[in-house]
Design a protein around this motif. Sequence first.
Motif, PDB file in Angstrom:
ATOM      1  N   VAL A 471      12.000   6.141  16.456  1.00  0.00           N
ATOM      2  CA  VAL A 471      12.838   7.487  16.943  1.00  0.00           C
ATOM      3  C   VAL A 471      13.471   6.882  18.324  1.00  0.00           C
ATOM      4  O   VAL A 471      13.176   5.894  18.951  1.00  0.00           O
ATOM      5  N   PRO A 472      14.756   7.625  18.583  1.00  0.00           N
ATOM      6  CA  PRO A 472      15.210   8.501  17.797  1.00  0.00           C
ATOM      7  C   PRO A 472      16.424   8.057  16.799  1.00  0.00           C
ATOM      8  O   PRO A 472      16.601   8.690  15.951  1.00  0.00           O
ATOM      9  N   GLY A 473      16.525   6.913  16.853  1.00  0.00           N
ATOM     10  CA  GLY A 473      17.636   6.369  15.846  1.00  0.00           C
ATOM     11  C   GLY A 473      18.667   5.370  16.464  1.00  0.00           C
ATOM     12  O   GLY A 473      18.395   4.614  17.404  1.00  0.00           O
ATOM     13  N   PRO A 474      19.554   5.121  15.471  1.00  0.00           N
ATOM     14  CA  PRO A 474      20.596   3.735  15.786  1.00  0.00           C
ATOM     15  C   PRO A 474      21.571   4.420  17.087  1.00  0.00           C
ATOM     16  O   PRO A 474      21.825   5.447  17.186  1.00  0.00           O
ATOM     17  N   GLY A 475      22.045   3.551  17.574  1.00  0.00           N
ATOM     18  CA  GLY A 475      23.009   3.635  18.567  1.00  0.00           C
ATOM     19  C   GLY A 475      22.734   3.234  19.764  1.00  0.00           C
ATOM     20  O   GLY A 475      21.443   3.077  20.293  1.00  0.00           O
ATOM     21  N   VAL A 476      23.531   3.054  21.040  1.00  0.00           N
ATOM     22  CA  VAL A 476      23.192   2.693  22.113  1.00  0.00           C
ATOM     23  C   VAL A 476      22.341   3.615  22.991  1.00  0.00           C
ATOM     24  O   VAL A 476      21.308   3.367  23.478  1.00  0.00           O
ATOM     25  N   PRO A 477      22.829   4.873  23.197  1.00  0.00           N
ATOM     26  CA  PRO A 477      22.248   5.988  23.768  1.00  0.00           C
ATOM     27  C   PRO A 477      20.717   6.049  23.296  1.00  0.00           C
ATOM     28  O   PRO A 477      20.004   6.223  24.120  1.00  0.00           O
ATOM     29  N   PRO A 478      20.600   6.287  21.945  1.00  0.00           N
ATOM     30  CA  PRO A 478      19.258   6.513  21.501  1.00  0.00           C
ATOM     31  C   PRO A 478      18.370   5.342  21.817  1.00  0.00           C
ATOM     32  O   PRO A 478      17.282   5.555  21.952  1.00  0.00           O
ATOM     33  N   SER A 479      19.012   3.972  21.791  1.00  0.00           N
ATOM     34  CA  SER A 479      18.144   2.900  22.074  1.00  0.00           C
ATOM     35  C   SER A 479      17.590   3.079  23.707  1.00  0.00           C
ATOM     36  O   SER A 479      16.352   2.481  23.641  1.00  0.00           O
ATOM     37  N   LEU A 480      18.318   3.581  24.573  1.00  0.00           N
ATOM     38  CA  LEU A 480      17.923   3.688  25.826  1.00  0.00           C
ATOM     39  C   LEU A 480      16.897   4.620  25.860  1.00  0.00           C
ATOM     40  O   LEU A 480      15.728   4.414  26.580  1.00  0.00           O
ATOM     41  N   ILE A 481      16.872   5.737  25.120  1.00  0.00           N
ATOM     42  CA  ILE A 481      15.980   6.772  24.895  1.00  0.00           C
ATOM     43  C   ILE A 481      14.591   6.307  24.261  1.00  0.00           C
ATOM     44  O   ILE A 481      13.528   6.622  24.592  1.00  0.00           O
ATOM     45  N   SER A 482      14.865   5.508  23.187  1.00  0.00           N
ATOM     46  CA  SER A 482      13.770   4.986  22.458  1.00  0.00           C
ATOM     47  C   SER A 482      12.949   4.142  23.503  1.00  0.00           C
ATOM     48  O   SER A 482      11.517   4.123  23.475  1.00  0.00           O
ATOM     49  N   GLY A 483      13.284   3.165  24.252  1.00  0.00           N
ATOM     50  CA  GLY A 483      12.680   2.508  25.180  1.00  0.00           C
ATOM     51  C   GLY A 483      11.670   3.405  26.227  1.00  0.00           C
ATOM     52  O   GLY A 483      10.439   3.209  26.633  1.00  0.00           O
ATOM     53  N   GLU A 484      12.384   4.494  26.685  1.00  0.00           N
ATOM     54  CA  GLU A 484      11.508   5.353  27.650  1.00  0.00           C
ATOM     55  C   GLU A 484      10.545   6.167  26.668  1.00  0.00           C
ATOM     56  O   GLU A 484       9.546   6.365  27.385  1.00  0.00           O
ATOM     57  N   ILE A 485      10.781   6.297  25.638  1.00  0.00           N
ATOM     58  CA  ILE A 485       9.863   7.357  24.711  1.00  0.00           C
ATOM     59  C   ILE A 485       8.672   6.416  24.582  1.00  0.00           C
ATOM     60  O   ILE A 485       7.423   6.587  24.895  1.00  0.00           O
ATOM     61  N   ALA A 486       8.914   4.951  24.252  1.00  0.00           N
ATOM     62  CA  ALA A 486       7.730   4.132  24.038  1.00  0.00           C
ATOM     63  C   ALA A 486       6.762   3.923  25.377  1.00  0.00           C
ATOM     64  O   ALA A 486       5.683   4.095  25.120  1.00  0.00           O
ATOM     65  N   ALA A 487       7.597   3.631  26.226  1.00  0.00           N
ATOM     66  CA  ALA A 487       6.769   3.598  27.741  1.00  0.00           C
ATOM     67  C   ALA A 487       5.921   4.857  27.912  1.00  0.00           C
ATOM     68  O   ALA A 487       4.954   4.650  28.335  1.00  0.00           O
ATOM     69  N   ARG A 488       6.941   5.952  27.746  1.00  0.00           N
ATOM     70  CA  ARG A 488       5.955   7.175  28.026  1.00  0.00           C
ATOM     71  C   ARG A 488       4.484   7.383  27.292  1.00  0.00           C
ATOM     72  O   ARG A 488       3.602   7.692  27.849  1.00  0.00           O
ATOM     73  N   GLU A 489       4.784   7.073  26.121  1.00  0.00           N
ATOM     74  CA  GLU A 489       3.541   7.378  25.230  1.00  0.00           C
ATOM     75  C   GLU A 489       2.628   6.279  25.478  1.00  0.00           C
ATOM     76  O   GLU A 489       1.406   6.367  25.434  1.00  0.00           O
ATOM     77  N   LEU A 490       2.805   5.070  25.754  1.00  0.00           N
ATOM     78  CA  LEU A 490       2.088   4.016  26.193  1.00  0.00           C
ATOM     79  C   LEU A 490       1.505   4.486  27.509  1.00  0.00           C
ATOM     80  O   LEU A 490       0.107   4.440  27.603  1.00  0.00           O
ATOM     81  N   ILE A 491       1.895   4.942  28.578  1.00  0.00           N
ATOM     82  CA  ILE A 491       1.623   5.332  29.696  1.00  0.00           C
ATOM     83  C   ILE A 491       0.333   6.523  29.475  1.00  0.00           C
ATOM     84  O   ILE A 491      -0.370   6.588  30.358  1.00  0.00           O
ATOM     85  N   LYS A 492       0.957   7.366  28.799  1.00  0.00           N
ATOM     86  CA  LYS A 492      -0.231   8.705  28.548  1.00  0.00           C
ATOM     87  C   LYS A 492      -1.236   8.088  27.899  1.00  0.00           C
ATOM     88  O   LYS A 492      -2.443   8.437  28.238  1.00  0.00           O
ATOM     89  N   THR A 493      -1.282   6.938  26.883  1.00  0.00           N
ATOM     90  CA  THR A 493      -2.577   6.521  26.521  1.00  0.00           C
ATOM     91  C   THR A 493      -3.245   5.914  27.557  1.00  0.00           C
ATOM     92  O   THR A 493      -4.713   5.503  27.444  1.00  0.00           O
ATOM     93  N   TYR A 494      -2.843   4.796  28.091  1.00  0.00           N
ATOM     94  CA  TYR A 494      -3.327   4.163  29.345  1.00  0.00           C
ATOM     95  C   TYR A 494      -2.921   4.459  30.839  1.00  0.00           C
ATOM     96  O   TYR A 494      -1.979   3.684  31.293  1.00  0.00           O
ATOM     97  N   PRO A 495      -3.084   5.627  31.311  1.00  0.00           N
ATOM     98  CA  PRO A 495      -2.836   6.206  32.428  1.00  0.00           C
ATOM     99  C   PRO A 495      -2.962   5.128  33.806  1.00  0.00           C
ATOM    100  O   PRO A 495      -2.458   5.443  34.801  1.00  0.00           O
ATOM    101  N   GLN A 496      -4.188   4.619  33.732  1.00  0.00           N
ATOM    102  CA  GLN A 496      -4.565   3.920  35.067  1.00  0.00           C
ATOM    103  C   GLN A 496      -4.076   2.495  34.926  1.00  0.00           C
ATOM    104  O   GLN A 496      -3.693   1.695  34.021  1.00  0.00           O
TER     105      GLN A 496
END
Length: 498
Positions: A471-496
């Motif tokens: 997620v979210p898919g191909p393209g430069v803007p979606p790639s920026l968003i994809s990195g944000e999503i992955a980081a956000r989900e990791l931080i939610k899982t390991y908040p400390q």
Amino acid sequence: MKKHVIVIGSGFAGLSAASFMARAGWRVTVLEKNASPGGRARQLTACGFTFDMGPSWYWMPDVFERYFKQFGKTVPDYYKLQRLDPSYRVYHQDGPVDIPADYAALKAVFETIEPGSGKQLDLFLKEAEYKYRIGMGKLVYMPGLSVTELFDGELMKGVLKLDVFRNMQSHTAKYFKHPLLRQLIEFPVLFLGALPRQIPALYSLMNHADIVGGTWYPEGGMYSIVQAMYRLALELGVTFHFEQPVEKMVVQNGIVKQVHTTAADGTKRVYEADAVIGSADYHHIETSLLPEDMRSYSAAYWNKRVMAPGSLIYYVGLNKKLSGITHHSLFFDTSFDTHAGELYTNPAWPSDPLFYACAASVTDRHAAPEGHENLFLLVPAAAGLTGDDETLREHYFGRLISRMEKHTGQSIGDAVVYKSSFAHSDFSSEYNAFKGNAYGLANTLLQTSLLKPSCRSRKLNNLFYAGQLTVPGPGVPPSLISGEIAARELIKTYPQTS
């Protein structure tokens, strides 16, 4: 002590993920196979010419502005933008059509092709604006992990207006009758990797991005964005190790504990990890770096994925300037249906391809020596094809140059002083790209959101994914968003972080 996250790959998604993790207080190490950041957006310099090796379209400036704003920065802190006018030129069988940046001028162009189509464009873009606001404001930032993400008041209320279940071809036909106008409207979805009849009409949001958001050029080329994101990551304390291809990940008790690299000279290194974000090719990470029993998806699953096209690309330097050409040109002077069939229905090297040409030196004098021209030529070709040897590459190069000469009325072939090419086998060797793909998975309805490969491993609690195969898919803007999503989900899982 800060927890340590390793990011595999330094393309747009990897740079984005690394910066968001550093902002959250993690110690971040990026491991990159190649000698410089950027992934598919690397830069090639040769004989005084400078080429963007991959992406060359700058759309959705609001996404870039939002990205830098989250770090207290602005786009002008790093690079300058120029809006292109015309946005691009389309060569078709009856001659060229320029797509002006000014909306009133664009409506006038439409009217000359189909009377009444200017008003229809107003109506079409009103719908597209809503889809862009919801699609780019909400949908693309969802991690695609649960159907409950869709239980949003505005989404539920506007589900029919989003046109998820109608295809782009039928949607376009509601507004425009002339085949050229339909082609102009449908062309942006080609970036999504499927036929207009296979792409949800939701993606008319791309027309809003094209016509309203505009086509821009960052001074210095698309690599200026890579340099900006790299510089930001360094400012945030991210550590980069280049020419460090990852060889394997060591798993213990359901988590990744170590990441091993082997450099070209045989030097081996081991990195301890509290978490990993894989922003390199998803399929490669799954099938080559993980033990078989730790993979989320089977070989059968991957082989059933519908891929966006691969690309046959040429980087060309001319010893003269071409008169009257535009920065971006689309050569739609042959049969779209024939080429589309060779992309998606019966995959084969195209018999008479449509192609794209970028002449960055029209806008940027630093892209080529004085009095010279810089050309980037791209032929979409089905992912998974083989045989892209020099004979095939020379065959297509001659055909593209011949057509450009015909349409521009100028000799080009005898002015070539530099030429290099990049195709499926190069995508595989340079980027470990699944089936030599250039754009990832096609954004068909059955490969959208929850139906894409997940942004987090199903087997390993501390392994997350970013990039064009999730997620979210191909393209430069979606790639920026994809990195944000992955980081956000990791931080939610390991908040400390300590």
